[in-house]
Design a protein around this motif. Sequence first.
Motif, PDB file in Angstrom:
ATOM      1  N   SER A 260     -15.333  15.045  95.200  1.00 41.37           N
ATOM      2  CA  SER A 260     -16.234  15.459  96.273  1.00 41.37           C
ATOM      3  C   SER A 260     -16.717  14.293  97.127  1.00 41.37           C
ATOM      4  CB  SER A 260     -17.449  16.189  95.686  1.00 41.37           C
ATOM      5  OG  SER A 260     -18.135  15.360  94.756  1.00 41.37           O
ATOM      6  N   ASP A 261     -16.724  13.061  96.564  1.00 43.05           N
ATOM      7  CA  ASP A 261     -17.165  11.903  97.347  1.00 43.05           C
ATOM      8  C   ASP A 261     -16.006  11.228  98.082  1.00 43.05           C
ATOM      9  OD1 ASP A 261     -15.810  10.748  95.249  1.00 43.05           O
ATOM     10  OD2 ASP A 261     -17.323   9.195  94.869  1.00 43.05           O
ATOM     11  N   GLY A 262     -14.796  11.816  98.017  1.00 38.60           N
ATOM     12  CA  GLY A 262     -13.641  11.267  98.715  1.00 38.60           C
ATOM     13  C   GLY A 262     -12.770  10.356  97.876  1.00 38.60           C
ATOM     14  N   SER A 263     -13.246   9.916  96.730  1.00 42.53           N
ATOM     15  CA  SER A 263     -12.431   9.058  95.865  1.00 42.53           C
ATOM     16  C   SER A 263     -11.335   9.877  95.189  1.00 42.53           C
ATOM     17  CB  SER A 263     -13.305   8.367  94.817  1.00 42.53           C
ATOM     18  OG  SER A 263     -13.987   9.314  94.038  1.00 42.53           O
ATOM     19  N   GLU A 264     -10.294   9.186  94.722  1.00 44.44           N
ATOM     20  CA  GLU A 264      -9.164   9.873  94.108  1.00 44.44           C
ATOM     21  C   GLU A 264      -8.948   9.397  92.680  1.00 44.44           C
ATOM     22  OE1 GLU A 264      -5.657   9.754  96.499  1.00 44.44           O
ATOM     23  OE2 GLU A 264      -6.577  10.874  98.165  1.00 44.44           O
ATOM     24  N   VAL A 265      -8.485  10.313  91.852  1.00 41.12           N
ATOM     25  CA  VAL A 265      -8.265  10.054  90.434  1.00 41.12           C
ATOM     26  C   VAL A 265      -6.876  10.546  90.063  1.00 41.12           C
ATOM     27  CG1 VAL A 265      -9.029  10.603  88.086  1.00 41.12           C
ATOM     28  CG2 VAL A 265     -10.719  10.339  89.909  1.00 41.12           C
ATOM     29  N   ARG A 266      -6.178   9.779  89.229  1.00 44.15           N
ATOM     30  CA  ARG A 266      -4.916  10.249  88.672  1.00 44.15           C
ATOM     31  C   ARG A 266      -5.208  10.920  87.334  1.00 44.15           C
ATOM     32  NH1 ARG A 266      -0.373   8.925  91.294  1.00 44.15           N
ATOM     33  NH2 ARG A 266       0.842   9.652  89.501  1.00 44.15           N
ATOM     34  N   ALA A 267      -4.602  12.089  87.120  1.00 45.24           N
ATOM     35  CA  ALA A 267      -4.877  12.862  85.916  1.00 45.24           C
ATOM     36  C   ALA A 267      -3.631  13.611  85.470  1.00 45.24           C
ATOM     37  CB  ALA A 267      -6.014  13.854  86.178  1.00 45.24           C
ATOM     38  N   ILE A 268      -3.687  14.142  84.268  1.00 42.42           N
ATOM     39  CA  ILE A 268      -2.647  15.044  83.778  1.00 42.42           C
ATOM     40  C   ILE A 268      -3.008  16.451  84.248  1.00 42.42           C
ATOM     41  CG2 ILE A 268      -1.502  15.986  81.745  1.00 42.42           C
ATOM     42  CD1 ILE A 268      -0.950  13.013  82.223  1.00 42.42           C
ATOM     43  N   ALA A 269      -2.049  17.130  84.850  1.00 44.59           N
ATOM     44  CA  ALA A 269      -2.291  18.495  85.314  1.00 44.59           C
ATOM     45  C   ALA A 269      -2.214  19.433  84.111  1.00 44.59           C
ATOM     46  CB  ALA A 269      -1.272  18.893  86.378  1.00 44.59           C
ATOM     47  N   GLY A 270      -3.393  19.839  83.600  1.00 46.57           N
ATOM     48  CA  GLY A 270      -3.447  20.654  82.399  1.00 46.57           C
ATOM     49  C   GLY A 270      -2.971  22.076  82.614  1.00 46.57           C
ATOM     50  N   THR A 271      -2.940  22.531  83.830  1.00 45.09           N
ATOM     51  CA  THR A 271      -2.430  23.861  84.143  1.00 45.09           C
ATOM     52  C   THR A 271      -1.491  23.737  85.341  1.00 45.09           C
ATOM     53  OG1 THR A 271      -4.396  24.249  85.498  1.00 45.09           O
ATOM     54  CG2 THR A 271      -4.428  25.125  83.263  1.00 45.09           C
ATOM     55  N   ASP A 272      -0.825  24.810  85.678  1.00 41.95           N
ATOM     56  CA  ASP A 272       0.155  24.788  86.761  1.00 41.95           C
ATOM     57  C   ASP A 272      -0.565  24.903  88.106  1.00 41.95           C
ATOM     58  OD1 ASP A 272       2.557  24.711  88.069  1.00 41.95           O
ATOM     59  OD2 ASP A 272       3.002  26.839  87.778  1.00 41.95           O
ATOM     60  N   LEU A 273      -1.217  23.828  88.508  1.00 41.21           N
ATOM     61  CA  LEU A 273      -2.020  23.826  89.741  1.00 41.21           C
ATOM     62  C   LEU A 273      -1.191  23.295  90.908  1.00 41.21           C
ATOM     63  CD1 LEU A 273      -5.311  22.344  88.258  1.00 41.21           C
ATOM     64  CD2 LEU A 273      -4.990  24.681  89.058  1.00 41.21           C
ATOM     65  N   PRO A 274      -1.088  24.029  92.004  1.00 43.89           N
ATOM     66  CA  PRO A 274      -0.330  23.545  93.171  1.00 43.89           C
ATOM     67  C   PRO A 274      -1.165  22.593  94.018  1.00 43.89           C
ATOM     68  CG  PRO A 274      -1.214  25.721  93.631  1.00 43.89           C
ATOM     69  CD  PRO A 274      -1.589  25.406  92.212  1.00 43.89           C
ATOM     70  N   VAL A 275      -0.511  21.859  94.891  1.00 41.37           N
ATOM     71  CA  VAL A 275      -1.230  20.997  95.843  1.00 41.37           C
ATOM     72  C   VAL A 275      -2.129  21.875  96.705  1.00 41.37           C
ATOM     73  CG1 VAL A 275      -0.951  19.469  97.835  1.00 41.37           C
ATOM     74  CG2 VAL A 275       0.586  19.257  95.867  1.00 41.37           C
ATOM     75  N   GLY A 276      -3.360  21.414  96.878  1.00 41.69           N
ATOM     76  CA  GLY A 276      -4.342  22.160  97.653  1.00 41.69           C
ATOM     77  C   GLY A 276      -5.285  22.993  96.819  1.00 41.69           C
ATOM     78  N   ALA A 277      -4.953  23.204  95.536  1.00 38.55           N
ATOM     79  CA  ALA A 277      -5.788  24.038  94.671  1.00 38.55           C
ATOM     80  C   ALA A 277      -7.069  23.311  94.289  1.00 38.55           C
ATOM     81  CB  ALA A 277      -5.017  24.420  93.416  1.00 38.55           C
ATOM     82  N   GLN A 278      -8.143  24.073  94.156  1.00 39.95           N
ATOM     83  CA  GLN A 278      -9.383  23.527  93.614  1.00 39.95           C
ATOM     84  C   GLN A 278      -9.199  23.296  92.116  1.00 39.95           C
ATOM     85  OE1 GLN A 278     -12.282  22.755  95.543  1.00 39.95           O
ATOM     86  NE2 GLN A 278     -10.626  23.021  97.034  1.00 39.95           N
ATOM     87  N   ALA A 279      -9.752  22.210  91.610  1.00 46.00           N
ATOM     88  CA  ALA A 279      -9.579  21.861  90.203  1.00 46.00           C
ATOM     89  C   ALA A 279     -10.806  21.118  89.700  1.00 46.00           C
ATOM     90  CB  ALA A 279      -8.322  21.006  90.016  1.00 46.00           C
ATOM     91  N   VAL A 280     -10.854  20.958  88.399  1.00 48.08           N
ATOM     92  CA  VAL A 280     -11.952  20.248  87.741  1.00 48.08           C
ATOM     93  C   VAL A 280     -11.360  19.118  86.911  1.00 48.08           C
ATOM     94  CG1 VAL A 280     -13.786  20.425  86.029  1.00 48.08           C
ATOM     95  CG2 VAL A 280     -13.431  22.286  87.650  1.00 48.08           C
ATOM     96  N   LEU A 281     -11.881  17.913  87.097  1.00 44.86           N
ATOM     97  CA  LEU A 281     -11.490  16.791  86.248  1.00 44.86           C
ATOM     98  C   LEU A 281     -12.282  16.872  84.953  1.00 44.86           C
ATOM     99  CD1 LEU A 281      -9.955  13.967  86.081  1.00 44.86           C
ATOM    100  CD2 LEU A 281     -12.188  12.996  86.575  1.00 44.86           C
ATOM    101  N   ALA A 282     -11.584  16.867  83.812  1.00 44.90           N
ATOM    102  CA  ALA A 282     -12.221  16.903  82.499  1.00 44.90           C
ATOM    103  C   ALA A 282     -11.913  15.603  81.766  1.00 44.90           C
ATOM    104  CB  ALA A 282     -11.717  18.095  81.695  1.00 44.90           C
TER     105      ALA A 282
END
Length: 362
Positions: A260-282
């Motif tokens: 939400s603050d514009g920063s970016e994080v690399r993560a493992i996609a825990g579900t089949d989320l497409p580009v543009g989808a809303q997601a939660v970093l856990a």
Amino acid sequence: MSDPIIVFDKVTKSYDGTTQVVKSLDFAVERGEFVTLLGPSGSGKTTTLMMLAGFEDPSGGTITFDGRPLNNVPAHRRGIGVVFQNYALFPHMSVAANLSFPMEMQSVSRAEREERVRGALDMVKLGHLADRRPTQLSGGQQQRVALARALVFRPKLVLMDEPLGALDKQLREHMQLEIKHIHEQLGVTVVYVTHDQGEALTMSNRVAVFHHGRIQQLAPPNEIYEKPANAFVASFIGENNRLDGSIVARDGAQCRLRLSDGSEVRAIAGTDLPVGAQAVLALRPEKVLIGPAAAGENRFDAVIEELIYYGDHTRLRLRVGGSDSFTARLTFRDGLPALQRGERIPVGWATADCLALGPEET
């Protein structure tokens, strides 16, 4: 499942004909398994147990136990042992009589009743208290009697509804291991209801996490903790840092999440989320690295909002990634210098340690 003893097939439950408190449950329990139904109040876990016990009727679907449908089979004819939080012991009867009474109703001979009562009380280490009444026992002893009564007629299935909820922390933890060991010893199938995450992780072969009347995930404890299926499971099981964002790139199993603050994080996609989808970093607090160790792809400057001392570890509440409630857990083995509130420090974590997850099923 190699040998399921319980099968829920599209089971629903509604009390008013409109709102479903249990929504299309489809799952099975293997013979000899210890499965815990875990979730917050109102999630449907206790209703599911009560339908299996026969104290509630499903509104739709079928529950099968040991190869036979349970629809229209009354509770007392199901051959299932049940243990409740309030023990439900007869105060005017001795401990031995409390165990013997259910078998009297089944016309079991006196000699066999006495033999079974002795065996069940020895199993829970209460043989020396057979002649006492429940009011003369401690809470932990009463719970052992209730457990022995559920096991005395040798059922194939035992149901437990928050059985340790009235006990203090130390006794509760002791009884968790006692029940686990008895399960291992007897090989009986157990379905257990609790809202206590630690209890579920400690005792179970598999955990079914309930929310909004659905099972969000059914898996072994380590998988529930390390690989939660969605944001609800990640937040409900143990401590978890949650940062909201959206997927801006995918690269195989990995993705980039813009916070939400514009920063970016690399993560493992825990579900089949497409580009543009809303997601939660856990991200678990124990996976957060502080100071010189905070190197790699996910590295940020954070401000210490609060330090909380817990004896075996210190918890830091940090402002990072658009959140002021981000936490890190530090043990004294970390060898860090003294930290101060308001101090700016580097934090980071490995890509493999954080997940980008979708919302829960509703």
